[in-house]
Design a protein around this motif. Structure first.
Motif, short mmCIF file in Angstrom:
data_model
loop_
_atom_site.label_atom_id
_atom_site.label_comp_id
_atom_site.label_asym_id
_atom_site.label_seq_id
_atom_site.Cartn_x
_atom_site.Cartn_y
_atom_site.Cartn_z
N UNK A 1 45.51 44.23 21.82
CA UNK A 1 44.47 43.95 20.64
C UNK A 1 44.94 42.91 19.50
N UNK A 2 46.23 43.15 19.30
CA UNK A 2 46.83 42.30 18.13
C UNK A 2 46.77 40.76 18.63
N UNK A 3 47.05 40.31 19.83
CA UNK A 3 47.14 39.00 20.31
C UNK A 3 45.69 38.64 20.47
N UNK A 4 44.95 39.60 20.90
CA UNK A 4 43.31 39.21 21.05
C UNK A 4 42.80 38.94 19.67
N UNK B 1 58.10 35.71 36.96
CA UNK B 1 57.78 36.89 36.14
C UNK B 1 56.92 36.08 35.23
N UNK B 2 57.39 34.91 34.35
CA UNK B 2 56.84 34.50 33.57
C UNK B 2 55.47 33.63 33.92
N UNK B 3 55.61 33.25 35.06
CA UNK B 3 54.30 32.69 35.63
C UNK B 3 53.07 33.83 35.65
N UNK B 4 53.40 34.81 35.87
CA UNK B 4 52.47 35.92 36.25
C UNK B 4 51.92 36.19 35.00
N UNK B 5 52.85 36.51 34.02
CA UNK B 5 52.41 37.13 32.56
C UNK B 5 51.77 35.95 31.77
N UNK C 1 46.53 33.41 29.54
CA UNK C 1 45.52 32.13 29.85
C UNK C 1 44.02 32.85 30.31
N UNK C 2 44.12 33.82 31.34
CA UNK C 2 42.81 34.17 31.95
C UNK C 2 42.25 35.07 31.01
N UNK C 3 43.15 35.84 29.98
CA UNK C 3 42.43 36.68 29.18
C UNK C 3 41.54 35.72 28.09
N UNK C 4 42.14 34.85 27.54
CA UNK C 4 41.36 33.92 26.61
C UNK C 4 40.38 33.38 27.34
N UNK C 5 40.17 33.03 28.49
CA UNK C 5 39.08 32.40 29.11
C UNK C 5 38.16 33.33 29.31
N UNK C 6 38.38 34.60 29.80
CA UNK C 6 37.44 35.74 29.93
C UNK C 6 36.70 36.00 28.65
N UNK C 7 37.37 35.85 27.50
CA UNK C 7 36.90 36.02 26.12
C UNK C 7 36.18 35.05 25.57
N UNK D 1 31.20 45.68 26.07
CA UNK D 1 30.54 45.61 24.79
C UNK D 1 29.71 43.96 25.03
N UNK D 2 30.52 43.24 25.73
CA UNK D 2 30.23 41.85 25.61
C UNK D 2 31.36 40.92 24.91
N UNK D 3 31.64 39.78 25.14
CA UNK D 3 32.57 39.05 24.27
C UNK D 3 32.12 38.91 22.84
N UNK D 4 30.75 38.91 22.41
CA UNK D 4 30.41 38.44 21.16
C UNK D 4 30.60 39.76 20.22
N UNK D 5 30.25 40.79 20.75
CA UNK D 5 30.14 42.17 19.98
C UNK D 5 31.77 42.41 19.83
N UNK D 6 32.57 42.19 20.56
CA UNK D 6 33.78 42.56 20.32
C UNK D 6 34.57 41.71 19.21
N UNK D 7 34.21 40.60 19.32
CA UNK D 7 34.62 39.37 18.47
C UNK D 7 34.05 39.71 16.97
N UNK D 8 32.84 39.97 16.96
CA UNK D 8 32.10 40.33 15.81
C UNK D 8 32.56 41.49 14.76
#
Ligand SMILES: [Zn+2]
Length: 510
Positions: A20-23, A70-74, A79-85, A318-325
Motif C-alpha cells: 500500500x505504501x508503494x501504491x 529474480x529482478x525480472x519477475x518482481x 509494472x503490471x500493478x501500476x498498469x492495472x491501477x 472497489x474499482x481503481x477510482x474508489x481506492x485512489x479517491x
C-alpha cells in the motif's frame, strides 16, 4: 504559460511485492501528473525499480533464481500493478539497465577525478548470516542481528567514500535560503537537524563494497575490485531517465520534483543534494514528503472487501477510482493516516455514494423523467449566481491546494461545491416544480447538470475513470480545464437513456 514538470516516485526495491505504501506514492504522483497535464504542462512522470544489492542476491537465492531472473519477475509485478491501477508513468527505469550503468559510472568518475571520492577504512557491524553490514536499525535490543539473533562482528576493510562533509555546509546554506525546496515544513526542519548531526560526527558516505562480498552491482569505473553501493546507484536513476549528458537533460532537470515517503528523507534530503553538488548538477527543484499508512498490514478485511491483502485486491473489489479517491482524500499529505475497513467504507459511502453519487443520480433521473435535457438552450436558473460564485472560489482554492500538495484539501474544496448543489436540489425541489412550473424545473435541472459537469472536470485527477465516463455520457464541452463559471461548460442536447450507478454503496459484512 506552458512549463515542464519532471515528477518522480522513488524507485522501489524489488525484495518485496508492491504494497500500500508503494501504491500510495505512485497514485499521488499520478494524481499530480494528471493535474499538471490538465493545466497544459508538459509532464515526465518517472517510476521504476531498484535492483542491486545483497538483499536481492539473498532473496533470489531463496527462490533458486539468479538475481537477474529474480529482478525480472518482481520488476514486472510492479509494472503490471501500476498498469492495472490505471497509472500513467511516462517511463519505468530499472537500475540493472545499461543506460543506467553508463550514467552511474560517468558520475562516479567525474567526482573521483575532482578528488571527492577517496579510499578509506570502513568499519561496521557485519553479520555473516546476512553476508552484509547491518545498520543500527537492524539490530535488536541486545545488539544482535534481528534475523539471526547473533551479535554481528565489527570488521574493517578498504572502501571508497564520498566527501559529503565538504558539501554539507553549502547545502544547508542553500536550503535556508529556499525552505520550500523541502515540504511539508516539518521535513525541512528534520533535514536541517540531520545536516547538523552529520557535520558534528564528521563522517563521509561509504559508497562501495568489495566484489569479494558483493558482485551484484555496478562496478566502480576506477577500481574493478569494487561495486558501488546503494545511493550512488539508486538515486542517480533520476538523472539517467531524462538523458543525463544529452541536450534533453537540462530542461527537464530544471523542473525536477521528487516525491518520497518519510523513511527515505535522509538519503533524498541530504545525500542526494550533496552528490549533485559534487557532480556539478543543480539540486532538484523540490522534494515533497508524505507519511505512512498505519494499520494496513495487520488489518483483517472482511469478506465484503474480498479479504484484501494488498492494494490490488482492494482495487479489484472497489474499482481503481474508489481506492485512489480514498487514499488521496483520507491522508493529510505529510502526516500519517490510519487505515481500517470502517474508515474506508465511511469515507467512500459519505463522499462517493451520498454526496456525489446521489447528486448525479437524482439530477439525471429527473432530467429523463421530465424529458427536459440536457438542453443547452434552457435558460439559466436563479441558483446560478450562487453556483458561479462557488466555482470561482473553488478554482482559486483548488489550484492553490494542489500547488502545496494538499491533495486532501483540493478534493474537499470540490465537495464544498457538491454539497451546495445538493442543497440547491433540496431547496428548490425540482419534483415539486415539475407540477407547478415546468420551465423553472427545466432551467434548474439543466443548470445542475452543467454544474455536475463542472465538478467532474475538477475531479479528473483523482477520479479519472468515473469522471471520463460521466463527462462522455453528458457530452460535455468546456472552455476551461477547471471552469470558474457555468458559462464555460456546455452540454450537447440529448435524451438520456441509461447510465451506470456512480458508486455502489458499500455494505458492512455484519
Ligand atoms: Zn543476520
Amino acid at each position: 504559460m506552458r512549463t515542464k514538470k519532471f515528477i518522480t516516485t522513488p524507485i522501489y526495491y524489488v525484495n518485496a511485492k508492491p504494497h500500500i505504501g508503494h501504491a500510495y506514492t505512485t497514485i499521488a504522483c499520478d494524481t499530480w501528473a494528471r493535474f499538471e497535464r490538465l493545466k497544459g504542462n508538459d509532464v515526465f512522470f518517472l517510476t521504476g525499480t531498484d535492483e542491486h544489492g545483497d538483499k536481492i542476491v539473498k532473496a533470489a537465492a531463496a527462490e533458486g533464481k539468479t538475481p537477474a531472473a529474480y529482478c525480472d519477475v518482481i520488476s514486472r509485478e510492479f509494472r503490471d500493478a501500476w498498469k492495472k491501477l490505471g497509472l500513467t508513468p511516462d517511463d519505468f527505469i530499472r537500475t540493472t539497465e545499461e543506460r543506467h550503468r553508463v550514467v552511474v559510472q560517468a558520475i562516479l568518475q567525474k567526482i573521483f577525478d575532482a578528488g571527492d571520492i577517496y579510499a578509506g577504512e570502513y568499519t561496521g557491524n557485519y553479520c555473516f548470516g546476512c553476508e552484509r553490514y547491518l545498520t543500527d536499525k537492524e539490530l535488536n535490543e541486545k545488539g544482535e542481528c534481528a534475523t539471526h539473533l547473533k551479535k554481528p562482528e565489527v570488521i574493517s576493510e578498504k572502501n571508497y567514500f564520498f566527501r559529503m562533509q565538504k558539501y554539507l555546509p553549502q547545502w544547508k546554506e542553500a536550503l535556508l535560503k529556499n525552505p520550500s525546496q523541502i515540504s511539508p515544513e516539518g521535513y525541512f526542519n528534520e533535514v536541517l537537524g540531520t545536516i547538523d548531526e552529520l557535520i558534528k560526527n564528521g563522517e563521509d558516505l561509504s559508497i562501495s563494497r568489495p566484489k569479494t562480498r558483493l558482485t551484484w552491482g555496478i562496478e566502480l569505473p576506477f577500481d574493478k575490485n569494487y561495486v558501488t553501493y546503494v545511493w550512488f546507484d539508486a538515486l542517480i536513476n533520476y538523472v539517467t531517465a531524462i538523458g543525463y549528458g544529452t541536450p534533453n537533460f537540462e530542461p527537464w532537470w530544471a523542473e525536477a520534483h521528487h516525491m518520497i515517503a518519510k523513511d527515505i528523507l535522509k538519503p533524498h534530503g541530504v545525500y542526494w543534494p550533496t552528490m549533485l553538488m559534487a557532480a556539478k548538477i543543480p539540486v532538484f527543484k523540490r522534494l515533497v514528503v508524505h507519511g505512512y499508512w498505519l494499520g494496513f498490514a495487520n488489518q483483517k478485511m472482511s469478506k465484503s472487501l474480498g479479504n484484501a491483502k494488498d492494494p490490488l485486491d482492494l482495487a479489484d473489489k472497489l474499482g481503481n477510482d474508489a481506492l485512489r479517491f480514498f487514499l488521496m482524500r483520507e491522508m493529510n499529505f505529510g502526516s500519517d493516516a490510519r487505515f481500517s475497513e470502517e474508515i474506508m467504507m465511511n469515507r467512500l459511502n459519505a463522499n462517493l455514494a451520498n454526496d456525489l453519487g446521489n447528486l448525479v443520480q437524482r439530477t439525471l433521473s429527473m432530467l429523463k423523467k421530465y424529458d427536459c435535457g440536457p438542453n443547452p438552450s434552457a435558460p439559466p436558473h436563479s441558483s446560478r449566481g450562487a453556483i458561479d460564485a462557488a466555482l470561482k472560489t473553488l478554482r482559486g482554492d483548488y489550484l492553490r491546494y494542489f500547488e502545496n500538495f494538499e491533495f486532501h484539501n483540493a478534493i474537499e474544496s470540490v465537495f464544498v461545491v457538491i454539497r451546495l448543489l445538493n442543497k440547491v436540489v433540496d431547496d428548490f425541489k425540482p419534483w415539486a416544480l415539475a407540477k407547478e412550473n415546468m420551465p423553472e424545473c427545466a432551467a434548474l435541472l439543466n443548470t445542475l447538470a452543467q454544474a455536475i459537469a463542472a465538478v467532474l472536470l475538477y475531479l479528473r485527477p483523482v477520479l479519472p475513470e468515473k469522471s471520463a465516463e460521466f463527462l462522455t455520457l453528458l457530452k460535455v464541452e468546456s472552455a476551461q480545464e477547471f471552469p470558474e463559471s457555468l458559462e464555460e461548460v456546455t452540454l450537447a442536447a440529448q435524451k438520456l437513456e441509461t447510465w451506470p450507478i456512480f458508486f455502489q454503496r458499500l455494505e458492512s459484512a455484519e
